[in-house]
Design a protein around this motif. Sequence first.
Motif, mmCIF file in Angstrom:
data_model
loop_
_atom_site.group_PDB
_atom_site.id
_atom_site.type_symbol
_atom_site.label_atom_id
_atom_site.label_comp_id
_atom_site.label_asym_id
_atom_site.label_seq_id
_atom_site.Cartn_x
_atom_site.Cartn_y
_atom_site.Cartn_z
ATOM 1 N N LEU A 192 0.819 -0.985 0.051
ATOM 2 C CA LEU A 192 0.009 0.027 -0.194
ATOM 3 C C LEU A 192 0.874 1.292 0.078
ATOM 4 O O LEU A 192 0.645 2.309 -0.776
ATOM 5 C CB LEU A 192 -0.888 -0.031 1.281
ATOM 6 C CG LEU A 192 -1.841 1.333 1.229
ATOM 7 C CD1 LEU A 192 -2.668 1.237 -0.030
ATOM 8 C CD2 LEU A 192 -2.606 1.008 2.600
ATOM 9 N N ALA A 193 1.901 1.249 0.800
ATOM 10 C CA ALA A 193 2.778 2.440 0.615
ATOM 11 C C ALA A 193 3.454 2.825 -0.538
ATOM 12 O O ALA A 193 3.692 3.653 -1.075
ATOM 13 C CB ALA A 193 3.807 2.292 1.890
ATOM 14 N N ALA A 194 3.961 1.503 -1.287
ATOM 15 C CA ALA A 194 4.358 1.814 -2.565
ATOM 16 C C ALA A 194 3.422 2.253 -3.630
ATOM 17 O O ALA A 194 3.669 3.180 -4.498
ATOM 18 C CB ALA A 194 5.004 0.215 -3.043
ATOM 19 N N TYR A 195 2.231 1.713 -3.458
ATOM 20 C CA TYR A 195 0.879 2.425 -4.245
ATOM 21 C C TYR A 195 0.846 3.835 -4.067
ATOM 22 O O TYR A 195 0.958 4.621 -4.975
ATOM 23 C CB TYR A 195 -0.364 1.480 -3.986
ATOM 24 C CG TYR A 195 -1.521 1.870 -5.044
ATOM 25 C CD1 TYR A 195 -1.741 1.413 -5.975
ATOM 26 C CD2 TYR A 195 -2.246 2.986 -4.367
ATOM 27 C CE1 TYR A 195 -2.643 1.651 -6.832
ATOM 28 C CE2 TYR A 195 -3.328 3.199 -4.990
ATOM 29 C CZ TYR A 195 -3.604 2.767 -6.355
ATOM 30 O OH TYR A 195 -4.761 3.208 -7.209
ATOM 31 N N LEU A 196 0.611 3.972 -2.797
ATOM 32 C CA LEU A 196 0.299 5.419 -2.587
ATOM 33 C C LEU A 196 1.668 6.446 -2.749
ATOM 34 O O LEU A 196 1.396 7.561 -3.216
ATOM 35 C CB LEU A 196 0.397 5.654 -0.885
ATOM 36 C CG LEU A 196 -1.166 5.162 -0.626
ATOM 37 C CD1 LEU A 196 -1.459 5.200 0.918
ATOM 38 C CD2 LEU A 196 -2.264 5.788 -1.284
#
Length: 139
Positions: free
Chosen positions: A47-51
């Motif tokens: 999720l952090a990579a996506y955001l």
Amino acid sequence: MALYDELGGFDAILAVCRRWSELCLADPVAEHPFSHPHVHPQHDERLAAYLSEAAGGPKLYTGGYGTESMVRRMHAGNGPHEELDEICLRLFDQALVESPIPPEPAARLGAYFRAVAHDMTRYDASADLVPEGLAMRRA
């Protein structure tokens, strides 16, 4: 300056994602999707990579994890769940408030997250509704 930089980069975004997971797991309604055995063991990092990518940072998600269409398929086909969505969004906002991220970029990330979550409801009926080749929405 990109929103990614205003947020403090990957580590700051990852801290928000980890805190959000903690808050969701502690909530009797929000814990449901976070406690399933099918949840990826690196959900917070993904999720952090996506955001991070959505906020103008490096292509961490599409460069190694998948596509926007894949993200939407992962979250599709679960039927409507407005109460769960709203609680999870409120907890994401809480994680942002508790972070050291300045209020203005935190609010922009929170608004982005809310918009994407609401947009995903168009696929509540089935993952088969998600078209190929969707572009990642940018914050």
